[in-house]
Design a protein around this motif. Sequence first.
Motif, PDB file in Angstrom:
ATOM      1  N   GLU A   1      51.293 -30.264  16.576  1.00 33.98           N
ATOM      2  CA  GLU A   1      51.975 -29.049  17.020  1.00 33.98           C
ATOM      3  C   GLU A   1      53.220 -28.755  16.186  1.00 33.98           C
ATOM      4  N   MET A   2      53.655 -29.725  15.390  1.00 35.23           N
ATOM      5  CA  MET A   2      54.757 -29.526  14.454  1.00 35.23           C
ATOM      6  C   MET A   2      54.240 -29.819  13.053  1.00 35.23           C
ATOM      7  N   ILE A   3      55.003 -29.423  12.030  1.00 35.63           N
ATOM      8  CA  ILE A   3      54.586 -29.695  10.649  1.00 35.63           C
ATOM      9  C   ILE A   3      54.384 -31.188  10.487  1.00 35.63           C
ATOM     10  N   PRO A   4      53.178 -31.616  10.115  1.00 36.05           N
ATOM     11  CA  PRO A   4      52.909 -33.060  10.073  1.00 36.05           C
ATOM     12  C   PRO A   4      53.671 -33.741   8.939  1.00 36.05           C
ATOM     13  N   PRO A   5      54.166 -34.938   9.192  1.00 37.75           N
ATOM     14  CA  PRO A   5      54.796 -35.711   8.122  1.00 37.75           C
ATOM     15  C   PRO A   5      53.731 -36.274   7.179  1.00 37.75           C
ATOM     16  N   PRO A   6      54.133 -36.816   6.047  1.00 37.68           N
ATOM     17  CA  PRO A   6      53.148 -37.404   5.139  1.00 37.68           C
ATOM     18  C   PRO A   6      52.526 -38.664   5.738  1.00 37.68           C
ATOM     19  N   GLU A   7      51.327 -38.979   5.294  1.00 38.36           N
ATOM     20  CA  GLU A   7      50.699 -40.226   5.726  1.00 38.36           C
ATOM     21  C   GLU A   7      51.587 -41.407   5.327  1.00 38.36           C
ATOM     22  N   GLY A   8      51.732 -42.350   6.234  1.00 42.98           N
ATOM     23  CA  GLY A   8      52.593 -43.505   5.976  1.00 42.98           C
ATOM     24  C   GLY A   8      53.989 -43.358   6.547  1.00 42.98           C
ATOM     25  N   PHE A   9      54.305 -42.164   7.078  1.00 41.52           N
ATOM     26  CA  PHE A   9      55.613 -41.945   7.685  1.00 41.52           C
ATOM     27  C   PHE A   9      55.746 -42.784   8.952  1.00 41.52           C
ATOM     28  N   ILE A  10      56.986 -43.130   9.308  1.00 36.22           N
ATOM     29  CA  ILE A  10      57.253 -43.911  10.511  1.00 36.22           C
ATOM     30  C   ILE A  10      58.005 -43.041  11.512  1.00 36.22           C
ATOM     31  N   LEU A  11      57.394 -42.820  12.666  1.00 33.64           N
ATOM     32  CA  LEU A  11      58.021 -42.050  13.734  1.00 33.64           C
ATOM     33  C   LEU A  11      59.028 -42.930  14.486  1.00 33.64           C
ATOM     34  N   GLY A  12      59.551 -42.380  15.580  1.00 31.59           N
ATOM     35  CA  GLY A  12      60.519 -43.107  16.404  1.00 31.59           C
ATOM     36  C   GLY A  12      61.933 -42.649  16.113  1.00 31.59           C
ATOM     37  N   HIS A  13      62.431 -41.697  16.914  1.00 35.02           N
ATOM     38  CA  HIS A  13      63.749 -41.113  16.645  1.00 35.02           C
ATOM     39  C   HIS A  13      64.795 -41.490  17.690  1.00 35.02           C
ATOM     40  N   GLU A  14      64.393 -42.193  18.736  1.00 37.76           N
ATOM     41  CA  GLU A  14      65.321 -42.612  19.793  1.00 37.76           C
ATOM     42  C   GLU A  14      65.509 -44.126  19.623  1.00 37.76           C
ATOM     43  N   VAL A  15      66.581 -44.522  18.934  1.00 34.09           N
ATOM     44  CA  VAL A  15      66.636 -45.876  18.361  1.00 34.09           C
ATOM     45  C   VAL A  15      67.958 -46.575  18.663  1.00 34.09           C
ATOM     46  N   SER A  16      67.853 -47.868  18.923  1.00 36.04           N
ATOM     47  CA  SER A  16      69.030 -48.744  18.946  1.00 36.04           C
ATOM     48  C   SER A  16      68.689 -50.017  18.191  1.00 36.04           C
ATOM     49  N   GLY A  17      69.720 -50.718  17.747  1.00 34.68           N
ATOM     50  CA  GLY A  17      69.476 -51.958  17.003  1.00 34.68           C
ATOM     51  C   GLY A  17      70.771 -52.621  16.596  1.00 34.68           C
ATOM     52  N   TRP A  18      70.675 -53.474  15.584  1.00 29.83           N
ATOM     53  CA  TRP A  18      71.823 -54.226  15.099  1.00 29.83           C
ATOM     54  C   TRP A  18      72.007 -53.997  13.602  1.00 29.83           C
ATOM     55  N   VAL A  19      73.254 -53.903  13.178  1.00 28.93           N
ATOM     56  CA  VAL A  19      73.560 -53.792  11.747  1.00 28.93           C
ATOM     57  C   VAL A  19      73.126 -55.073  11.043  1.00 28.93           C
ATOM     58  N   VAL A  20      72.433 -54.924   9.917  1.00 27.62           N
ATOM     59  CA  VAL A  20      72.058 -56.080   9.083  1.00 27.62           C
ATOM     60  C   VAL A  20      72.935 -56.126   7.839  1.00 27.62           C
ATOM     61  N   GLU A  21      72.951 -55.025   7.083  1.00 27.95           N
ATOM     62  CA  GLU A  21      73.800 -54.975   5.888  1.00 27.95           C
ATOM     63  C   GLU A  21      74.059 -53.528   5.487  1.00 27.95           C
ATOM     64  N   PHE A  22      75.167 -53.330   4.794  1.00 27.61           N
ATOM     65  CA  PHE A  22      75.528 -52.024   4.255  1.00 27.61           C
ATOM     66  C   PHE A  22      75.135 -51.955   2.790  1.00 27.61           C
ATOM     67  N   GLY A  23      74.636 -50.776   2.386  1.00 24.80           N
ATOM     68  CA  GLY A  23      74.337 -50.552   0.980  1.00 24.80           C
ATOM     69  C   GLY A  23      75.597 -50.238   0.197  1.00 24.80           C
ATOM     70  N   PRO A  24      75.446 -49.971  -1.097  1.00 23.29           N
ATOM     71  CA  PRO A  24      76.605 -49.660  -1.940  1.00 23.29           C
ATOM     72  C   PRO A  24      77.337 -48.399  -1.476  1.00 23.29           C
ATOM     73  N   ARG A  25      78.653 -48.381  -1.707  1.00 25.05           N
ATOM     74  CA  ARG A  25      79.502 -47.215  -1.499  1.00 25.05           C
ATOM     75  C   ARG A  25      79.528 -46.751  -0.036  1.00 25.05           C
ATOM     76  N   CYS A  26      79.346 -47.679   0.882  1.00 25.87           N
ATOM     77  CA  CYS A  26      79.530 -47.349   2.296  1.00 25.87           C
ATOM     78  C   CYS A  26      81.010 -47.442   2.655  1.00 25.87           C
ATOM     79  N   GLU A  27      81.464 -46.579   3.547  1.00 27.60           N
ATOM     80  CA  GLU A  27      82.865 -46.577   3.968  1.00 27.60           C
ATOM     81  C   GLU A  27      83.075 -47.311   5.290  1.00 27.60           C
ATOM     82  N   ASN A  28      82.015 -47.478   6.073  1.00 29.33           N
ATOM     83  CA  ASN A  28      82.064 -48.222   7.333  1.00 29.33           C
ATOM     84  C   ASN A  28      83.239 -47.773   8.210  1.00 29.33           C
TER      85      ASN A  28
END
Length: 346
Positions: free
Chosen positions: A48-75
């Motif tokens: 019913e919405m524009i389909p994402p590409p095959e292999g896309f990962i759904l799930g937009h209501e998310v919680s979790g734990w920080v693992v690591e920051f990439g380069p140039r993060c301000e945190n």
Amino acid sequence: MKAAVYKSPGQPLELSEIPTPTPGEGEVLIKVAATGVCHSDLHVLDGEMIPPPEGFILGHEVSGWVVEFGPRCENPHGLSPGDPVVVSWIIPCGKCYWCVRGQENYCPYAAARMPGLVGINGGHAEYMTVPETAIYPIPKGLDVHNAAVISCAYGTAYRALKEAGVGPGTSLVVVGAGGVGLAAVELAVALGAYPIVAVDVREAALKKAQEVGASHVINAAERNAIGAIREALPQGTDVVYETKPNPDLKIALEVVRRGGTIVVTGLGASTIEIPAMHLVMNGIRIVGSLGYKPRTDIPELLALAAVGKIKPEKIISHRYKPENINEAYNNLRQGKHHRALIIWNP
């Protein structure tokens, strides 16, 4: 890592082993605790919405734990690895026409990069990477898994109630007592609204609505909902919140008071018909509300949860393992949930 991968419209998600992502510039790697099972996902899965590409990962209501920051993060939150966070699916740029006018939920840059919906892989996986501006720290004492529902169900309901001007003494009818509708009832209590009428066709949903604070509940499968609402509110209601995934406003237009407001958040493909004379003669305001304003709404919701004004665990009825994710969506189609979680990392 383990992930539930999108294949094509109408097809079940495929649980696969794929490479764990690496955070890029300005991104953070999150170990996913839980993801919510939301009707917006069904709109994608059912084409019913524009389909994402095959292999896309759904799930937009998310919680979790920080693992690591990439380069140039301000945190900006001063987070460390292991800290629990909520992930916003709206990530405003902060600089465009809409953002600088306080309408960041309509930011066109955010519309092109919504984790789990558009452009950025979501949380139906053991790990995910997102821009660091998408994460918000969870206060001490809140369960990290339960907090996932703040990033969509509560966020969507909170912004809708704000847009409709709900506050102390506002009369409110909530049409649909699913995850968003139940969150709206609980939030309306916290905002001082009264009376609060919940309408649904499922007795279990209405019982839960009473538990979270509805003053009246109406089973539209057993009673004439419009007549029952008019009995409780003879002048009509200040606000109707239409939460159904495919809104129609049939009830809303008949029970909103003269000069009242209808607010709509469903993303379905339905078409809404509105009699022009009824709209104009009664001065009815109809408001569409998309998501939430993450930089203000998510911290406010986390604060409300931290002091017990809202209790996300109350609306969570089911928890599934990743291997049962398609069962979870089938159960959602059948109306068996209040809100359900996929637990990716216990």
